[in-house]
Design a protein around this motif. Structure first.
Motif, PDB file in Angstrom:
ATOM      1  N   THR A  98      21.207  12.735 -25.797  1.00 23.87           N
ATOM      2  CA  THR A  98      21.735  10.555 -25.379  1.00 23.87           C
ATOM      3  C   THR A  98      21.410   9.937 -25.837  1.00 23.87           C
ATOM      4  O   THR A  98      22.323   8.846 -26.403  1.00 23.87           O
ATOM      5  N   LEU A  99      19.881  10.113 -26.025  1.00 24.31           N
ATOM      6  CA  LEU A  99      19.119   8.300 -26.481  1.00 24.31           C
ATOM      7  C   LEU A  99      18.844   8.637 -27.203  1.00 24.31           C
ATOM      8  O   LEU A  99      18.308   8.126 -28.310  1.00 24.31           O
ATOM      9  N   GLY A 100      19.316   9.706 -27.827  1.00 27.58           N
ATOM     10  CA  GLY A 100      19.152  10.522 -29.544  1.00 27.58           C
ATOM     11  C   GLY A 100      17.499   9.037 -29.601  1.00 27.58           C
ATOM     12  O   GLY A 100      17.172   9.543 -31.389  1.00 27.58           O
ATOM     13  N   LYS A 129      11.570   4.550 -23.659  1.00 29.42           N
ATOM     14  CA  LYS A 129      12.073   2.690 -23.125  1.00 29.42           C
ATOM     15  C   LYS A 129      12.644   2.402 -24.812  1.00 29.42           C
ATOM     16  O   LYS A 129      13.331   1.403 -24.126  1.00 29.42           O
ATOM     17  N   GLN A 130      12.214   2.352 -26.009  1.00 28.61           N
ATOM     18  CA  GLN A 130      12.963   2.028 -27.554  1.00 28.61           C
ATOM     19  C   GLN A 130      14.142   2.015 -27.666  1.00 28.61           C
ATOM     20  O   GLN A 130      15.208   1.253 -27.644  1.00 28.61           O
ATOM     21  N   ALA A 131      14.329   2.964 -27.762  1.00 30.07           N
ATOM     22  CA  ALA A 131      15.941   4.161 -27.167  1.00 30.07           C
ATOM     23  C   ALA A 131      16.679   3.652 -26.199  1.00 30.07           C
ATOM     24  O   ALA A 131      17.693   3.449 -26.825  1.00 30.07           O
ATOM     25  N   TYR A 132      16.942   3.880 -25.446  1.00 32.44           N
ATOM     26  CA  TYR A 132      17.320   2.865 -24.213  1.00 32.44           C
ATOM     27  C   TYR A 132      17.452   1.244 -24.392  1.00 32.44           C
ATOM     28  O   TYR A 132      18.239   0.925 -24.700  1.00 32.44           O
ATOM     29  N   ARG A 133      16.172   1.266 -25.251  1.00 36.39           N
ATOM     30  CA  ARG A 133      16.576  -1.081 -24.943  1.00 36.39           C
ATOM     31  C   ARG A 133      17.651  -0.811 -25.673  1.00 36.39           C
ATOM     32  O   ARG A 133      19.014  -1.758 -25.714  1.00 36.39           O
ATOM     33  N   SER A 134      17.852   0.028 -27.211  1.00 31.50           N
ATOM     34  CA  SER A 134      18.353  -0.240 -28.493  1.00 31.50           C
ATOM     35  C   SER A 134      19.737  -0.313 -27.647  1.00 31.50           C
ATOM     36  O   SER A 134      20.895  -0.440 -28.944  1.00 31.50           O
ATOM     37  N   LEU A 135      20.071   1.066 -26.822  1.00 30.64           N
ATOM     38  CA  LEU A 135      22.003   1.843 -27.090  1.00 30.64           C
ATOM     39  C   LEU A 135      21.606   0.435 -25.766  1.00 30.64           C
ATOM     40  O   LEU A 135      23.192  -0.024 -25.984  1.00 30.64           O
ATOM     41  N   VAL A 136      21.486  -0.113 -25.100  1.00 33.62           N
ATOM     42  CA  VAL A 136      21.588  -0.726 -23.668  1.00 33.62           C
ATOM     43  C   VAL A 136      22.664  -2.170 -24.758  1.00 33.62           C
ATOM     44  O   VAL A 136      23.602  -2.123 -24.027  1.00 33.62           O
ATOM     45  N   LYS A 137      21.488  -2.370 -26.048  1.00 32.42           N
ATOM     46  CA  LYS A 137      21.971  -3.688 -26.225  1.00 32.42           C
ATOM     47  C   LYS A 137      23.377  -3.213 -26.754  1.00 32.42           C
ATOM     48  O   LYS A 137      24.230  -4.222 -27.211  1.00 32.42           O
ATOM     49  N   ALA A 138      23.130  -2.576 -27.641  1.00 34.73           N
ATOM     50  CA  ALA A 138      24.743  -1.611 -28.676  1.00 34.73           C
ATOM     51  C   ALA A 138      25.350  -1.560 -27.455  1.00 34.73           C
ATOM     52  O   ALA A 138      27.113  -1.415 -28.034  1.00 34.73           O
ATOM     53  N   PHE A 139      25.431  -0.571 -26.150  1.00 40.04           N
ATOM     54  CA  PHE A 139      26.982  -0.440 -25.592  1.00 40.04           C
ATOM     55  C   PHE A 139      27.012  -0.856 -24.412  1.00 40.04           C
ATOM     56  O   PHE A 139      28.084  -0.631 -23.520  1.00 40.04           O
ATOM     57  N   HIS A 140      26.384  -2.194 -24.183  1.00 43.66           N
ATOM     58  CA  HIS A 140      26.257  -2.833 -22.399  1.00 43.66           C
ATOM     59  C   HIS A 140      28.776  -3.557 -22.722  1.00 43.66           C
ATOM     60  O   HIS A 140      28.303  -4.087 -24.085  1.00 43.66           O
ATOM     61  N   TYR A 146      18.040   7.358 -19.532  1.00 48.00           N
ATOM     62  CA  TYR A 146      16.199   7.023 -19.112  1.00 48.00           C
ATOM     63  C   TYR A 146      15.692   7.325 -17.566  1.00 48.00           C
ATOM     64  O   TYR A 146      14.709   7.247 -17.495  1.00 48.00           O
ATOM     65  N   SER A 147      16.220   6.988 -16.203  1.00 48.12           N
ATOM     66  CA  SER A 147      15.705   7.193 -15.141  1.00 48.12           C
ATOM     67  C   SER A 147      15.435   9.123 -14.871  1.00 48.12           C
ATOM     68  O   SER A 147      14.432   8.770 -14.513  1.00 48.12           O
ATOM     69  N   VAL A 148      15.757  10.141 -16.156  1.00 48.43           N
ATOM     70  CA  VAL A 148      14.876  10.987 -15.945  1.00 48.43           C
ATOM     71  C   VAL A 148      13.509  10.828 -17.256  1.00 48.43           C
ATOM     72  O   VAL A 148      12.432  11.265 -16.494  1.00 48.43           O
ATOM     73  N   LEU A 149      14.065  10.400 -17.948  1.00 46.06           N
ATOM     74  CA  LEU A 149      12.877  11.125 -19.217  1.00 46.06           C
ATOM     75  C   LEU A 149      11.307   9.810 -18.869  1.00 46.06           C
ATOM     76  O   LEU A 149      10.553  10.154 -19.681  1.00 46.06           O
ATOM     77  N   SER A 150      12.003   8.383 -18.529  1.00 46.08           N
ATOM     78  CA  SER A 150      11.287   7.537 -17.829  1.00 46.08           C
ATOM     79  C   SER A 150       9.888   7.527 -16.990  1.00 46.08           C
ATOM     80  O   SER A 150       8.629   7.249 -16.858  1.00 46.08           O
ATOM     81  N   HIS A 151      10.517   9.170 -16.434  1.00 50.24           N
ATOM     82  CA  HIS A 151       9.292   9.382 -15.620  1.00 50.24           C
ATOM     83  C   HIS A 151       8.503  10.467 -15.822  1.00 50.24           C
ATOM     84  O   HIS A 151       9.307  12.111 -15.632  1.00 50.24           O
ATOM     85  N   PRO A 152       7.231  10.196 -16.023  1.00 54.08           N
ATOM     86  CA  PRO A 152       6.750  11.670 -16.692  1.00 54.08           C
ATOM     87  C   PRO A 152       7.134  13.212 -15.208  1.00 54.08           C
ATOM     88  O   PRO A 152       7.161  14.474 -15.995  1.00 54.08           O
ATOM     89  N   LEU A 153       7.280  12.825 -13.975  1.00 54.39           N
ATOM     90  CA  LEU A 153       7.294  14.055 -13.369  1.00 54.39           C
ATOM     91  C   LEU A 153       9.209  14.517 -13.376  1.00 54.39           C
ATOM     92  O   LEU A 153       8.950  15.820 -13.129  1.00 54.39           O
ATOM     93  N   LYS A 154       9.970  13.534 -13.306  1.00 56.99           N
ATOM     94  CA  LYS A 154      11.267  13.818 -13.505  1.00 56.99           C
ATOM     95  C   LYS A 154      11.377  15.069 -14.606  1.00 56.99           C
ATOM     96  O   LYS A 154      12.410  15.778 -15.523  1.00 56.99           O
TER      97      LYS A 154
END
Length: 122
Positions: free
Chosen positions: A9-11, A22-33, A58-66
């Protein structure tokens, strides 16, 4: 039907750093907002669906335990489904999945050698 992983999903690759996530998330949010598309358009609806997938990943992959739990679940699902690639019966290299019905499973290299030998015999 194959499900898409959060990494897809984040590529990003599965071994991506938290900074890369984080970098992939931010670029995708900008593109698909959704605010970037005309109100009520099909594109805005699709962007809304896509942004929800991106946020979930992002909510899963940004937290180490998740992320560790998610990775373990992915590995278990792959092992349970038997999705490991078939191996060449001669050299042991991974083969293509549509070769599974053959009696002798060969990689492209070994298959080419076999064809050359057959041609040489004729």
């Amino acid at each position: 039907m194959r499900t898409v992983t959060h990494y897809e999903t984040l590529g990003i690759p599965a071994d991506a750093s938290s900074e890369r996530v984080k970098q992939a998330y931010r670029s995708l949010v900008k593109a698909f907002h959704p605010d970037m598309f005309p109100i009520g358009s099909e594109a805005q609806i699709e962007a809304g669906r896509r942004i929800r997938e991106i946020n979930m990943a992002y909510s899963v992959l940004s937290h180490p335990l998740k992320r560790a739990t998610y990775d373990a679940t992915l590995q278990k699902n792959v092992a349970d489904a038997g999705l490991a690639p078939a191996r060449c019966s001669r050299c042991g290299k991974p083969t293509l999945s549509w070769q599974m019905g053959k009696t002798e499973i060969l990689c492209k290299g070994c298959e080419a050698l076999t064809k050359k030998k057959e041609i040489a015999r004729k």
